[in-house]
Design a protein around this motif. Structure first.
Motif, mmCIF file in Angstrom:
data_model
loop_
_atom_site.group_PDB
_atom_site.id
_atom_site.type_symbol
_atom_site.label_atom_id
_atom_site.label_comp_id
_atom_site.label_asym_id
_atom_site.label_seq_id
_atom_site.Cartn_x
_atom_site.Cartn_y
_atom_site.Cartn_z
ATOM 1 N N UNK A 27 0.373 -0.785 0.357
ATOM 2 C CA UNK A 27 -0.014 0.407 -0.054
ATOM 3 C C UNK A 27 1.191 1.474 0.289
ATOM 4 N N UNK A 28 2.027 1.546 0.946
ATOM 5 C CA UNK A 28 2.815 2.386 0.539
ATOM 6 C C UNK A 28 3.860 2.563 -0.091
ATOM 7 N N UNK A 29 3.841 1.406 -0.597
ATOM 8 C CA UNK A 29 4.467 1.993 -2.568
ATOM 9 C C UNK A 29 3.496 2.447 -3.198
ATOM 10 N N UNK A 30 2.564 2.378 -3.734
ATOM 11 C CA UNK A 30 1.277 2.139 -4.672
ATOM 12 C C UNK A 30 1.028 4.184 -3.924
ATOM 13 N N UNK A 31 1.037 4.002 -2.589
ATOM 14 C CA UNK A 31 1.314 5.693 -2.587
ATOM 15 C C UNK A 31 2.221 6.895 -2.945
ATOM 16 N N UNK B 185 7.805 13.199 -0.398
ATOM 17 C CA UNK B 185 9.056 12.962 -1.346
ATOM 18 C C UNK B 185 10.568 12.604 -0.110
ATOM 19 N N UNK B 186 10.245 12.497 0.521
ATOM 20 C CA UNK B 186 11.848 11.420 1.698
ATOM 21 C C UNK B 186 11.843 10.530 1.095
ATOM 22 N N UNK B 187 10.390 9.487 1.183
ATOM 23 C CA UNK B 187 9.975 8.691 0.877
ATOM 24 C C UNK B 187 10.545 7.652 -0.584
ATOM 25 N N UNK C 165 13.531 4.807 -1.667
ATOM 26 C CA UNK C 165 12.369 4.507 -2.347
ATOM 27 C C UNK C 165 14.088 4.310 -4.326
ATOM 28 N N UNK C 166 13.569 5.575 -5.010
ATOM 29 C CA UNK C 166 14.854 5.091 -5.885
ATOM 30 C C UNK C 166 15.977 4.851 -5.463
ATOM 31 N N UNK C 167 16.906 5.625 -4.746
ATOM 32 C CA UNK C 167 18.394 5.096 -3.942
ATOM 33 C C UNK C 167 18.369 3.610 -3.698
ATOM 34 N N UNK D 156 16.068 0.768 -5.643
ATOM 35 C CA UNK D 156 16.680 1.073 -6.874
ATOM 36 C C UNK D 156 17.778 1.441 -7.604
ATOM 37 N N UNK D 157 18.409 2.624 -7.152
ATOM 38 C CA UNK D 157 19.476 2.510 -8.084
ATOM 39 C C UNK D 157 20.779 1.371 -7.860
ATOM 40 N N UNK D 158 20.739 1.134 -6.353
ATOM 41 C CA UNK D 158 21.759 0.224 -5.768
ATOM 42 C C UNK D 158 21.631 -1.356 -6.338
ATOM 43 N N UNK D 159 20.866 -1.275 -7.319
ATOM 44 C CA UNK D 159 20.260 -2.852 -7.322
ATOM 45 C C UNK D 159 21.022 -3.403 -8.301
#
Length: 75
Positions: A43-47, A62-64, A68-70, A72-75
């Motif tokens: 739910x949080x990710x969809x939000x 915006x913080x979350x 999340x973006x950081x 994803x970049x690390x993967x």
């Protein structure tokens, strides 16, 4: 634009809180929201992609998004 529902607002409010100790957040998710942690994070990710959530709590969203973006970049 519609407003967020009570559950969506509660999820964002949970993310604004600080938690002491391992497992405290997961316990609070189960007890206060009645959700399994896996469902909570879905739910949080969809939000984070919902413009209503951004309008409701831009600082938290915006913080979350940055976190999340950081990750994803690390993967």
């Amino acid at each position: 634009m519609e407003e967020l529902g009570a559950r969506e607002r509660a999820v964002l409010a949970m993310e604004r809180r600080g938690f002491a100790g391992p497992g405290a957040k997961e316990r609070a998710i189960r007890e206060q929201l009645g959700l399994a942690p896996v469902r909570y994070y879905q739910l949080l990710n969809a939000l984070l992609d919902d413009p209503r959530a951004l309008a409701h709590d831009p600082v938290t969203v915006n913080r979350l998004r940055r976190v999340r973006d950081t990750r994803r970049e690390e993967r």
